[in-house]
Structure formats: structure tokens, C-alpha cells
Design a protein around this motif. Structure first.
Motif, PDB file in Angstrom:
ATOM      1  N   PRO A 224       0.827  -1.215   0.000  1.00 36.25           N
ATOM      2  CA  PRO A 224       0.000   0.000   0.000  1.00 36.25           C
ATOM      3  C   PRO A 224       0.858   1.259   0.000  1.00 36.25           C
ATOM      4  O   PRO A 224       1.996   1.267   0.471  1.00 36.25           O
ATOM      5  N   ARG A 225       0.284   2.314  -0.542  1.00 38.16           N
ATOM      6  CA  ARG A 225       0.957   3.605  -0.535  1.00 38.16           C
ATOM      7  C   ARG A 225       0.963   4.197   0.881  1.00 38.16           C
ATOM      8  O   ARG A 225       0.046   3.958   1.670  1.00 38.16           O
ATOM      9  N   ALA A 226       2.006   4.956   1.162  1.00 34.28           N
ATOM     10  CA  ALA A 226       2.058   5.664   2.442  1.00 34.28           C
ATOM     11  C   ALA A 226       1.137   6.876   2.352  1.00 34.28           C
ATOM     12  O   ALA A 226       1.376   7.791   1.555  1.00 34.28           O
ATOM     13  N   LYS A 227       0.065   6.874   3.139  1.00 29.43           N
ATOM     14  CA  LYS A 227      -0.935   7.930   3.049  1.00 29.43           C
ATOM     15  C   LYS A 227      -1.283   8.460   4.429  1.00 29.43           C
ATOM     16  O   LYS A 227      -1.264   7.733   5.428  1.00 29.43           O
ATOM     17  N   VAL A 228      -1.611   9.745   4.451  1.00 31.73           N
ATOM     18  CA  VAL A 228      -2.176  10.385   5.633  1.00 31.73           C
ATOM     19  C   VAL A 228      -3.501  10.990   5.197  1.00 31.73           C
ATOM     20  O   VAL A 228      -3.548  11.864   4.330  1.00 31.73           O
ATOM     21  N   ILE A 229      -4.600  10.506   5.789  1.00 30.82           N
ATOM     22  CA  ILE A 229      -5.938  10.967   5.433  1.00 30.82           C
ATOM     23  C   ILE A 229      -6.352  12.043   6.433  1.00 30.82           C
ATOM     24  O   ILE A 229      -6.319  11.822   7.641  1.00 30.82           O
ATOM     25  N   VAL A 230      -6.744  13.211   5.904  1.00 31.12           N
ATOM     26  CA  VAL A 230      -7.114  14.343   6.737  1.00 31.12           C
ATOM     27  C   VAL A 230      -8.525  14.783   6.358  1.00 31.12           C
ATOM     28  O   VAL A 230      -8.826  14.981   5.171  1.00 31.12           O
TER      29      VAL A 230
ATOM     30  N   GLY B 239       9.654  18.127   4.047  1.00 33.44           N
ATOM     31  CA  GLY B 239      10.273  16.882   3.619  1.00 33.44           C
ATOM     32  C   GLY B 239      10.499  15.889   4.733  1.00 33.44           C
ATOM     33  O   GLY B 239      11.237  14.922   4.544  1.00 33.44           O
ATOM     34  N   ALA B 240       9.883  16.095   5.889  1.00 30.81           N
ATOM     35  CA  ALA B 240      10.058  15.182   7.019  1.00 30.81           C
ATOM     36  C   ALA B 240       8.979  14.112   7.077  1.00 30.81           C
ATOM     37  O   ALA B 240       9.041  13.229   7.923  1.00 30.81           O
ATOM     38  N   LEU B 241       7.996  14.189   6.196  1.00 32.15           N
ATOM     39  CA  LEU B 241       6.904  13.226   6.168  1.00 32.15           C
ATOM     40  C   LEU B 241       6.858  12.599   4.783  1.00 32.15           C
ATOM     41  O   LEU B 241       6.453  13.234   3.813  1.00 32.15           O
ATOM     42  N   GLU B 242       7.297  11.357   4.694  1.00 33.56           N
ATOM     43  CA  GLU B 242       7.334  10.658   3.406  1.00 33.56           C
ATOM     44  C   GLU B 242       6.013   9.913   3.210  1.00 33.56           C
ATOM     45  O   GLU B 242       5.909   8.709   3.409  1.00 33.56           O
ATOM     46  N   ALA B 243       5.005  10.672   2.834  1.00 37.77           N
ATOM     47  CA  ALA B 243       3.676  10.106   2.621  1.00 37.77           C
ATOM     48  C   ALA B 243       2.868  11.099   1.809  1.00 37.77           C
ATOM     49  O   ALA B 243       3.192  12.292   1.720  1.00 37.77           O
TER      50      ALA B 243
END
Length: 381
Positions: free
Chosen positions: A266-272, A372-376
Motif C-alpha cells: 500500500p501507498r504511504a498515506k495520511v488521510i485528513v 520533507g520530514a513526512l514521506e507520505a
């Protein structure tokens, strides 16, 4: 002049074996890293077969039997609908003579599953199209349901099931949930089937829910290994072509394909969700070393109106005086430091420690992505 150094042949063999062992160890480490980032899932849970799909249906009808909670007299189309319905039944009534408090104009929607045959029953959803206060106790009259091609595929009728209520009296209103939307379990009956025949078809396409080349290759390899032949071929990051063997039953072949467990990356994702303040961070999200400073300045402006009343024998006038006070609160800066190897759990714990709200977390995550500190990938709903 360069000096040549001779190395015994047995040492060369040892060095070669050592290099080979290093290569094997590196390959095993790389393979273990790949395995650790993947999880197993069935094909039927991550992909669909092209052509086997649901179809949406919609229709317009009227609900009768309401207890004075229907559309108001200012809504014109319910009266027109009822007048035309009565005319089809042989009753001619002028639209202006109809009172519509006990009926409501509604839109009816349903989903037609694949391989549905005439007589199959469907659950339908009914929603008010006018200004009705509640559909509680109503009965949906026979309503044709149309597909995207304009053809009738089902008929809907039945008593409504409302998951709320709305009661009003003397200007007071009590409402629970949404009484303007209701359901009719098994209220629709399929009248026309969608043509879909697999008898002579041997080529199919498997469509991944999330496009990814690595997952597509893993799915194709797992299917070929399960069926014992080259039956799957990757076309792009979403499509995988399937071919059934000659004489093989298509339902059995597709059932075997859908039951295969495959590795998924799965892709690295952050859902907001900005509206509700909900943040969901996937487990594959990678964090880089970063230092976060978070603070806030709150300014409150309060206005109060006071009445200035003169003395009993004074000649002054009674006036309303506005009193305004300004209060500023500067919060101290909170600091979070994430070191190398920090996980999502470390980030969440640190944010909870400083008392960050959901809105603060959303702002911090967006700032970390920009730095650039969040690779998602951040997806805003």
C-alpha cells in the motif's frame, strides 16, 4: 615502479566465497525488507473484474400517508405529480384543489447488483425533494427506477422505515437524526436484467483498486503460481489481463483467481478530514528527523452593552453605552523532536504530550510534508 603482490589461490577462493556470502546476505536482507513492507490480501478484496459491477438506479415518486408533515402548499411539483397520477387512474382533479400536507415528492435511489435477474428484490433509499418535515409513517407509491441509459430496470413501492423523527408544536421543534431520508427494505423488484454472459468469453481484465506496478506484478505472479500456468499478464499499474484455458469453466476459474492471497504494497498515506478534524496515519508512513516548534496566540475581543441611567432629578438622557475589552493570551512554544527511526506512534505520543488538538495535528502534518520530514501522500477529504 609499482610492486605486484601475489595472493595465494586458496586465499582467492576464500575471498570469492566471502563476497558470495555478502551478496547472499544482502539479497536476503533486501527480500526481508520487501516482505516486511507487504501484507497478504485476497484478490477479491483489492481488485474487481471488469464488467462485473453494480449499476445505479434513480426514480421520482410520491410518498403518501404522512401526518401533516409533507410538502407545503408553496411546493408546486407534488400537486402536479399527484394530479397526473390520479389522471392515469381515471380521476380528473385540478392541481390547485389538492392539499399536499399528507404527501411528499421524493427521489428514489437503488443499486442494481451484477447478475440480477427479473424478480430480484432490492433495498431502496427514499429522500425528500421538497420541504417536507418528516417521512415517518409514509407509503411510497409505485415508482419506476431508471438506469443511466434511460430504461426502466426496477419498480419500487412499500412502507418507509425512518431512522429518526421530527415533532413540532407552537414554534417548538424536536428532531432526531434525519427524518427526511428513509429506506424500504426489499422495496424494489428488478424488471429488466443487465445483459452479461461469460459463456463464450475467455479473456478478462482484473482492475486493482489502488494503482501500483509493484502490487500488479505481485498479483500476476501469485495467480500464475496458483493456477500452474501463465494466466495473468500485467498491462499497467491497474490492469491485469486474465485468460481462461480452453474447456475450463469460467466461474470456477474466476473463483480460484479471487481466492488467491497476494502481497500488497500500500501507498504511504495520511488521510485528513478538515470538516470533522479526523486524521488517519497509515502504518507505512516514514518520518525523517525533524524538530517541531508549535505555539499559538489567542486574541479575544468582547463587547458589552450597558445602560447609562441618570439620577431621578437629573436632566440627562438614558443611553446605551458600549464597553469593549481586548484580551490577548500568548501560549508558550511547545517543542517536539523526532530522531532517526521515529515511528508514527512516536509522533502521535509527542503530539498528545503537548496537548495538540486535531486542527493542530493537521497543520503540523502539512508543515512536515512541506519540510520533507513526512514521506507520505496527504489526502484531504
Amino acid at each position: 615502479m609499482k610492486q605486484l603482490v601475489s595472493i595465494p589461490s586458496k586465499w582467492l577462493l576464500s575471498i570469492g566465497a566471502y563476497v558470495a556470502l555478502l551478496s547472499i546476505a544482502s539479497a536476503q536482507t533486501f527480500a526481508s525488507d520487501i516482505t516486511s513492507t507487504a501484507h497478504q490480501a485476497r484478490v477479491k478484496d483489492i481488485a474487481t473484474i471488469e464488467g462485473i459491477r453494480d449499476n445505479q438506479l434513480v426514480g421520482y415518486g410520491i410518498v403518501v400517508g404522512l401526518q401533516g408533515t409533507g410538502d407545503s402548499q408553496q411546493t408546486a411539483f407534488p400537486t402536479q405529480t399527484l394530479a397526473s397520477t390520479l389522471l392515469r387512474m381515471g380521476v380528473s382533479v385540478p392541481a390547485g384543489a389538492i392539499r399536499v400536507q399528507n404527501l411528499a415528492a421524493v427521489f428514489v435511489s437503488a443499486t442494481l447488483p451484477p447478475f440480477s435477474r427479473p424478480g430480484t428484490k432490492l433495498d431502496i433509499t427514499v429522500s425528500s425533494a421538497g420541504d417536507a418535515r418528516s417521512l415517518e409513517g409514509g407509503l411510497l407509491l409505485m415508482t419506476p427506477l431508471y438506469g443511466a441509459d434511460g430504461k426502466i430496470y426496477a419498480q419500487a413501492q412499500g412502507p418507509l422505515v425512518v431512522g429518526g423523527y421530527s415533532i413540532g408544536a407552537n414554534g417548538n421543534l424536536k428532531q432526531v437524526n434525519h427524518p427526511n431520508t428513509a429506506r424500504v427494505p426489499y422495496g424494489g423488484i428488478v424488471e429488466r436484467a443487465v445483459p452479461l454472459d461469460f459463456a463464450e468469453q475467455r479473456q478478462f481484465s482484473l482492475l486493482l483498486n489502488d494503482a501500483d506496478f509493484r502490487s500488479a506484478e505481485g498479483v500476476a505472479s501469485a495467480i500464475n503460481h496458483a493456477v500452474g500456468r501463465t494466466a495473468a499478464h500485467v498491462v499497467d499499474s491497474r490492469r491485469i489481463n486474465l485468460s481462461a484455458a480452453g474447456g475450463e469453466e469460467v466461474p470456477a476459474f474466476l473463483a480460484q483467481v479471487e481466492s488467491v492471497e497476494v502481497p500488497v504494497f500500500p501507498r504511504a498515506k495520511v488521510i485528513v478530514n478538515e470538516r470533522t478534524g479526523t486524521v488517519v496515519i497509515g502504518g507505512t508512513v516514514v518520518l525523517q528527523p525533524v524538530s517541531i516548534l508549535h505555539g499559538g496566540l489567542a486574541v479575544n475581543v468582547v463587547s458589552e452593552f450597558q445602560v447609562s441611567q441618570p439620577n431621578a432629578f437629573g436632566r440627562g438622557d438614558t443611553k446605551v453605552v458600549r464597553q469593549t475589552s481586548v484580551d490577548a493570551l500568548d501560549k508558550p512554544v511547545n517543542r517536539i523532536e523526532l530522531k532517526q527511526g521515529a515511528t508514527v506512534d512516536d509522533l502521535v505520543r509527542s503530539l498528545q504530550t503537548i496537548g495538540a488538538s486535531a486542527r493542530d495535528v493537521i497543520s503540523i502534518l502539512q508543515a512536515m510534508k512541506s519540510a520533507g520530514a513526512l514521506e507520505a501522500e496527504i489526502e484531504v477529504l
